[in-house]
Design a protein around this motif. Structure first.
Motif, PDB file in Angstrom:
ATOM      1  N   TRP B  53       0.881  -1.169   0.000  1.00  0.00           N
ATOM      2  CA  TRP B  53       0.000   0.000   0.000  1.00  0.00           C
ATOM      3  C   TRP B  53       0.914   1.212   0.000  1.00  0.00           C
ATOM      4  N   MET B  55       1.347   5.603  -0.565  1.00  0.00           N
ATOM      5  CA  MET B  55       0.727   6.932  -0.642  1.00  0.00           C
ATOM      6  C   MET B  55       1.819   7.953  -0.949  1.00  0.00           C
ATOM      7  N   VAL B  71      -1.299   5.248 -13.338  1.00  0.00           N
ATOM      8  CA  VAL B  71      -1.999   6.021 -12.316  1.00  0.00           C
ATOM      9  C   VAL B  71      -1.074   7.136 -11.866  1.00  0.00           C
ATOM     10  N   ASP B  77      -2.829  10.904  -2.425  1.00  0.00           N
ATOM     11  CA  ASP B  77      -3.304   9.789  -3.253  1.00  0.00           C
ATOM     12  C   ASP B  77      -2.618   8.504  -2.812  1.00  0.00           C
ATOM     13  N   HIS B  78      -3.392   7.438  -2.732  1.00  0.00           N
ATOM     14  CA  HIS B  78      -2.837   6.160  -2.306  1.00  0.00           C
ATOM     15  C   HIS B  78      -3.451   5.044  -3.127  1.00  0.00           C
ATOM     16  N   ILE B  79      -2.724   3.932  -3.188  1.00  0.00           N
ATOM     17  CA  ILE B  79      -3.169   2.816  -4.022  1.00  0.00           C
ATOM     18  C   ILE B  79      -2.679   1.520  -3.395  1.00  0.00           C
ATOM     19  N   HIS B  80      -3.463   0.480  -3.574  1.00  0.00           N
ATOM     20  CA  HIS B  80      -3.084  -0.847  -3.080  1.00  0.00           C
ATOM     21  C   HIS B  80      -2.624  -1.689  -4.256  1.00  0.00           C
ATOM     22  N   ILE B  81      -1.454  -2.270  -4.117  1.00  0.00           N
ATOM     23  CA  ILE B  81      -0.875  -3.089  -5.182  1.00  0.00           C
ATOM     24  C   ILE B  81      -0.743  -4.518  -4.657  1.00  0.00           C
ATOM     25  N   PRO B  82      -1.608  -5.424  -5.087  1.00  0.00           N
ATOM     26  CA  PRO B  82      -1.525  -6.805  -4.599  1.00  0.00           C
ATOM     27  C   PRO B  82      -0.189  -7.453  -4.969  1.00  0.00           C
ATOM     28  N   CYS B  85       1.326  -8.182  -8.625  1.00  0.00           N
ATOM     29  CA  CYS B  85       0.758  -7.265  -9.615  1.00  0.00           C
ATOM     30  C   CYS B  85       1.935  -6.447 -10.145  1.00  0.00           C
ATOM     31  N   VAL B 103       3.811   0.689   2.622  1.00  0.00           N
ATOM     32  CA  VAL B 103       3.635  -0.375   3.614  1.00  0.00           C
ATOM     33  C   VAL B 103       3.575  -1.691   2.851  1.00  0.00           C
ATOM     34  N   TYR B 105       3.359  -5.833   3.134  1.00  0.00           N
ATOM     35  CA  TYR B 105       2.925  -6.799   4.153  1.00  0.00           C
ATOM     36  C   TYR B 105       2.614  -8.145   3.526  1.00  0.00           C
TER      37      TYR B 105
END
Lengths: 109, 109
Positions: B53, B55, B71, B77-82, B85, B103, B105
């Motif tokens: 994650w 930001m 993006v 602005d924040h984004i989650h990157i599995p 991916c 972050v 994890y």
């Protein structure tokens, strides 16, 4: 892929502190917490099983610890609170929104 | 207890992206990444075992993904990157420092 913004959907009515999950997983939880003059309940300390890392993104707040110390946090200030380190939010700015970013996590071995 | 600030010890010389650990634990790693015009190596994608994650706290940057999307991220602005991916940093502002909070994890069951 799409991003969000930490200022998205800020609560209009802040009768209570507003807590939103950003990430919720088995080992970590990332929260946005929005306060405006809120403090922890007088009834006691936070005594958490999880470690917490917290940063103020906007506004101002103070954390007090069971050892008698108080830390005043302004934007960009961050602090690590080990599990079971008793603490409370002793002050947040009553005149503006304070936005906290908190990462709670556990250890795995 | 003592706090730090995310702007502490910003690197003066940014020959390469500057990565600093804020928290390093078994299940989570919190990093401050400082860029100024840096991008990922042309040689390939980040393909990580960990979820991320991220930001932007200051500045501006773009992430590109293997599906062809890009993006653009501004402060907040924040984004989650599995995990796995595939992504790369395709642009960061050459005229100012960009500060990322990331972050990483893992999942535990």
């Amino acid at each position: 892929m799409k991003s969000k913004n930490i200022h998205d959907l800020l609560p209009a009515d802040l009768g209570a502190e507003a807590v939103d999950d950003i990430v919720r997983a088995s080992a970590v939880r990332i929260e946005r917490i929005v306060s405006k003059g809120h403090t922890s309940p007088d009834s006691g300390w936070y005594d958490q099983d999880e470690h917490e890392w917290v940063m103020v993104l906007q506004g101002a707040g103070s954390l007090s610890f069971a050892d008698g110390s108080t830390v005043h946090l302004l934007p960009g200030d961050h602090i690590h609170i080990p599990a079971h380190c008793k603490h409370r939010v002793s002050w947040t700015d009553p005149d503006q929104l304070t936005i906290w970013l908190a990462v709670f996590y556990r250890e795995f071995r």
